[in-house]
Design a protein around this motif. Structure first.
Motif, PDB file in Angstrom:
ATOM      1  N   HIS A 192       0.873  -1.181   0.000  1.00  0.00           N
ATOM      2  CA  HIS A 192       0.000   0.000   0.000  1.00  0.00           C
ATOM      3  C   HIS A 192       0.909   1.230   0.000  1.00  0.00           C
ATOM      4  N   ILE A 193       1.227   1.663  -1.221  1.00  0.00           N
ATOM      5  CA  ILE A 193       2.421   2.486  -1.429  1.00  0.00           C
ATOM      6  C   ILE A 193       2.107   3.883  -1.959  1.00  0.00           C
ATOM      7  N   ILE A 223      -2.150   3.345   4.124  1.00  0.00           N
ATOM      8  CA  ILE A 223      -0.818   3.362   3.501  1.00  0.00           C
ATOM      9  C   ILE A 223       0.157   2.601   4.410  1.00  0.00           C
ATOM     10  N   ASP A 224       1.032   1.727   3.807  1.00  0.00           N
ATOM     11  CA  ASP A 224       2.047   1.103   4.670  1.00  0.00           C
ATOM     12  C   ASP A 224       3.480   1.444   4.262  1.00  0.00           C
ATOM     13  N   ALA A 225       3.684   2.163   3.148  1.00  0.00           N
ATOM     14  CA  ALA A 225       5.048   2.602   2.805  1.00  0.00           C
ATOM     15  C   ALA A 225       4.987   3.849   1.927  1.00  0.00           C
ATOM     16  N   VAL A 226       5.785   4.846   2.271  1.00  0.00           N
ATOM     17  CA  VAL A 226       5.950   6.033   1.420  1.00  0.00           C
ATOM     18  C   VAL A 226       7.385   5.997   0.912  1.00  0.00           C
ATOM     19  N   LEU A 227       7.535   5.829  -0.408  1.00  0.00           N
ATOM     20  CA  LEU A 227       8.871   5.715  -0.995  1.00  0.00           C
ATOM     21  C   LEU A 227       9.305   7.104  -1.462  1.00  0.00           C
ATOM     22  N   TYR A 228      10.319   7.627  -0.812  1.00  0.00           N
ATOM     23  CA  TYR A 228      10.793   8.987  -1.103  1.00  0.00           C
ATOM     24  C   TYR A 228      12.004   8.868  -2.028  1.00  0.00           C
ATOM     25  N   LEU A 229      11.773   9.147  -3.319  1.00  0.00           N
ATOM     26  CA  LEU A 229      12.822   9.012  -4.336  1.00  0.00           C
ATOM     27  C   LEU A 229      13.685  10.277  -4.374  1.00  0.00           C
ATOM     28  N   VAL A 230      14.998  10.084  -4.337  1.00  0.00           N
ATOM     29  CA  VAL A 230      15.904  11.231  -4.249  1.00  0.00           C
ATOM     30  C   VAL A 230      16.987  11.157  -5.327  1.00  0.00           C
ATOM     31  N   ALA A 231      17.153  12.281  -6.064  1.00  0.00           N
ATOM     32  CA  ALA A 231      18.248  12.385  -7.054  1.00  0.00           C
ATOM     33  C   ALA A 231      18.730  13.839  -7.075  1.00  0.00           C
ATOM     34  N   PRO A 232      19.990  14.067  -7.482  1.00  0.00           N
ATOM     35  CA  PRO A 232      20.509  15.443  -7.504  1.00  0.00           C
ATOM     36  C   PRO A 232      19.764  16.324  -8.513  1.00  0.00           C
ATOM     37  N   ASP A 233      19.755  17.648  -8.256  1.00  0.00           N
ATOM     38  CA  ASP A 233      19.014  18.590  -9.109  1.00  0.00           C
ATOM     39  C   ASP A 233      19.425  18.519 -10.586  1.00  0.00           C
ATOM     40  N   ASP A 234      20.747  18.381 -10.881  1.00  0.00           N
ATOM     41  CA  ASP A 234      21.159  18.381 -12.297  1.00  0.00           C
ATOM     42  C   ASP A 234      20.599  17.158 -13.030  1.00  0.00           C
ATOM     43  N   GLU A 235      20.486  16.028 -12.344  1.00  0.00           N
ATOM     44  CA  GLU A 235      19.903  14.823 -12.953  1.00  0.00           C
ATOM     45  C   GLU A 235      18.399  15.043 -13.201  1.00  0.00           C
ATOM     46  N   ILE A 236      17.732  15.699 -12.245  1.00  0.00           N
ATOM     47  CA  ILE A 236      16.292  15.978 -12.366  1.00  0.00           C
ATOM     48  C   ILE A 236      16.033  16.845 -13.606  1.00  0.00           C
ATOM     49  N   ILE A 237      16.845  17.894 -13.773  1.00  0.00           N
ATOM     50  CA  ILE A 237      16.665  18.807 -14.910  1.00  0.00           C
ATOM     51  C   ILE A 237      16.842  18.038 -16.222  1.00  0.00           C
ATOM     52  N   VAL A 275      16.953   2.478 -14.484  1.00  0.00           N
ATOM     53  CA  VAL A 275      15.582   2.207 -14.019  1.00  0.00           C
ATOM     54  C   VAL A 275      15.554   0.883 -13.242  1.00  0.00           C
ATOM     55  N   ASP A 276      16.248  -0.137 -13.753  1.00  0.00           N
ATOM     56  CA  ASP A 276      16.252  -1.443 -13.071  1.00  0.00           C
ATOM     57  C   ASP A 276      16.957  -1.380 -11.721  1.00  0.00           C
ATOM     58  N   ALA A 277      18.049  -0.613 -11.670  1.00  0.00           N
ATOM     59  CA  ALA A 277      18.777  -0.514 -10.392  1.00  0.00           C
ATOM     60  C   ALA A 277      17.884   0.126  -9.327  1.00  0.00           C
ATOM     61  N   VAL A 278      17.150   1.177  -9.721  1.00  0.00           N
ATOM     62  CA  VAL A 278      16.266   1.857  -8.763  1.00  0.00           C
ATOM     63  C   VAL A 278      15.133   0.907  -8.351  1.00  0.00           C
ATOM     64  N   GLN A 279      14.582   0.174  -9.337  1.00  0.00           N
ATOM     65  CA  GLN A 279      13.500  -0.768  -9.039  1.00  0.00           C
ATOM     66  C   GLN A 279      13.970  -1.837  -8.042  1.00  0.00           C
ATOM     67  N   ASN A 280      15.198  -2.309  -8.207  1.00  0.00           N
ATOM     68  CA  ASN A 280      15.721  -3.324  -7.281  1.00  0.00           C
ATOM     69  C   ASN A 280      15.813  -2.777  -5.860  1.00  0.00           C
ATOM     70  N   ARG A 281      16.218  -1.492  -5.742  1.00  0.00           N
ATOM     71  CA  ARG A 281      16.297  -0.885  -4.398  1.00  0.00           C
ATOM     72  C   ARG A 281      14.898  -0.804  -3.781  1.00  0.00           C
ATOM     73  N   ILE A 282      13.924  -0.441  -4.611  1.00  0.00           N
ATOM     74  CA  ILE A 282      12.539  -0.340  -4.112  1.00  0.00           C
ATOM     75  C   ILE A 282      12.047  -1.711  -3.646  1.00  0.00           C
ATOM     76  N   GLU A 283      12.295  -2.731  -4.466  1.00  0.00           N
ATOM     77  CA  GLU A 283      11.808  -4.069  -4.106  1.00  0.00           C
ATOM     78  C   GLU A 283      12.454  -4.555  -2.811  1.00  0.00           C
ATOM     79  N   ALA A 284      13.728  -4.216  -2.621  1.00  0.00           N
ATOM     80  CA  ALA A 284      14.422  -4.629  -1.384  1.00  0.00           C
ATOM     81  C   ALA A 284      13.739  -3.992  -0.165  1.00  0.00           C
ATOM     82  N   VAL A 285      13.361  -2.710  -0.301  1.00  0.00           N
ATOM     83  CA  VAL A 285      12.695  -2.015   0.812  1.00  0.00           C
ATOM     84  C   VAL A 285      11.314  -2.628   1.076  1.00  0.00           C
ATOM     85  N   LEU A 286      10.566  -2.888   0.005  1.00  0.00           N
ATOM     86  CA  LEU A 286       9.205  -3.412   0.187  1.00  0.00           C
ATOM     87  C   LEU A 286       9.213  -4.829   0.771  1.00  0.00           C
TER      88      LEU A 286
END
Ligand code: AP5
Length: 216
Positions: A4-5, A109-123, A203-214
């Motif tokens: 419940h994310i 809700i049972d998890a809030v996933l707070y995704l973080v990346a540097p500003d230059d990557e976001i732009i 994308v896969d690396a980030v997904q793996n981190r998310i799955e590990a947390v969940l």
């Protein structure tokens, strides 16, 4: 396993990309307030004209209007096995509203996933984003370009840039996020629901981190 994310993070950090992938892997609905609002705009309804003036300026649609819209959107989904919310709640007021709504449906809700990346990557992620106006597929000219120049791999339609991805609007969206949405980091942190995810990398690396947390 947490199912419940809520996805939280700056515009362009990759919430939609990760949420859709997670949804297809976990078999639970991906529900995006931004997608639902944009689809309302394409229908040209009266309420859409109201939404459009805020969205095109990079501002939040006021809580008083958007909360009812979100409740109506959620009423179309079965939330029993879980859900992935993208784009809401976006203010502390919305968080209280969503909590009340979910309680009335016997869930939470049972998890809030707070995704973080540097500003230059976001732009770079936002400025390179292209979408298919027909099927909604999302590309990136730097990281995930279509096979054929500016055309959708799935349906062949010419790709476009989102209206609110123009540079001057993006600056506003980032400011609004920091003022109005970032306080949710403390809000959900205090409730013990927040998980910080490093959103840099493939994308896969980030997904793996998310799955590990969940799963953890
Ligand atoms: P919304 O649609 O929610 O936009 P946002 O939060 O600004 O988020 P984005 O869709 O821009 O980014 P994302 O994090 O999903 O990134 P994505 O996965 O696409 O809201 C739009 C507007 O609607 C708001 O400004 C507001 O006006 C209104 N609104 C919506 N909800 C509201 C609410 N609750 N209350 C009030 N108003 C509301 O990725 C971005 C790009 O990066 C893509 O090109 C992607 O291919 C690429 N990418 C993703 N991951 C990676 C990676 N790991 N490496 C390289 N590239 C990557």
């Amino acid at each position: 396993m947490k199912t419940h994310i809520v996805l939280l993070g700056l515009p362009g950090v990759g919430k939609g990309t990760q949420g859709q992938l997670l949804s297809s892997r976990m078999g639970i609905p991906f529900i995006s307030s931004g997608d639902a609002l944009r689809s309302e705009l394409t229908r040209g309804t009266n309420i859409a004209k109201e939404f459009e003036k805020y969205m095109n300026a990079g501002l939040l649609v006021p809580d008083s209007i958007v909360e009812e819209f979100i409740a109506d959107m959620l009423s179309k989904y079965n939330l029993e096995k879980g859900f992935i919310f993208d784009g809401f709640p976006r203010t502390v007021h919305q968080a209280g509203f969503i909590n009340g709504y979910l309680t009335s449906r016997g869930t939470a809700i049972d998890a809030v996933l707070y995704l973080v990346a540097p500003d230059d990557e976001i732009i770079k992620r936002i400025s390179g984003r292209r979408i298919c106006p027909k099927c909604g597929a999302v590309y990136n000219i730097y990281f995930n370009p279509p096979k054929e120049d500016e055309k959708c791999d799935i349906c062949g339609t010419k790709l476009i840039q989102r209206d609110d991805d123009r540079e001057e609007v993006v600056k506003n969206r980032i400011k609004v996020y920091k003022d109005r949405t970032h306080p949710l980091v403390d809000y959900y942190g205090n409730l013990g629901l927040l998980y910080r995810i490093d959103a840099l990398g493939s994308v896969d690396a980030v997904q793996n981190r998310i799955e590990a947390v969940l799963n953890g």
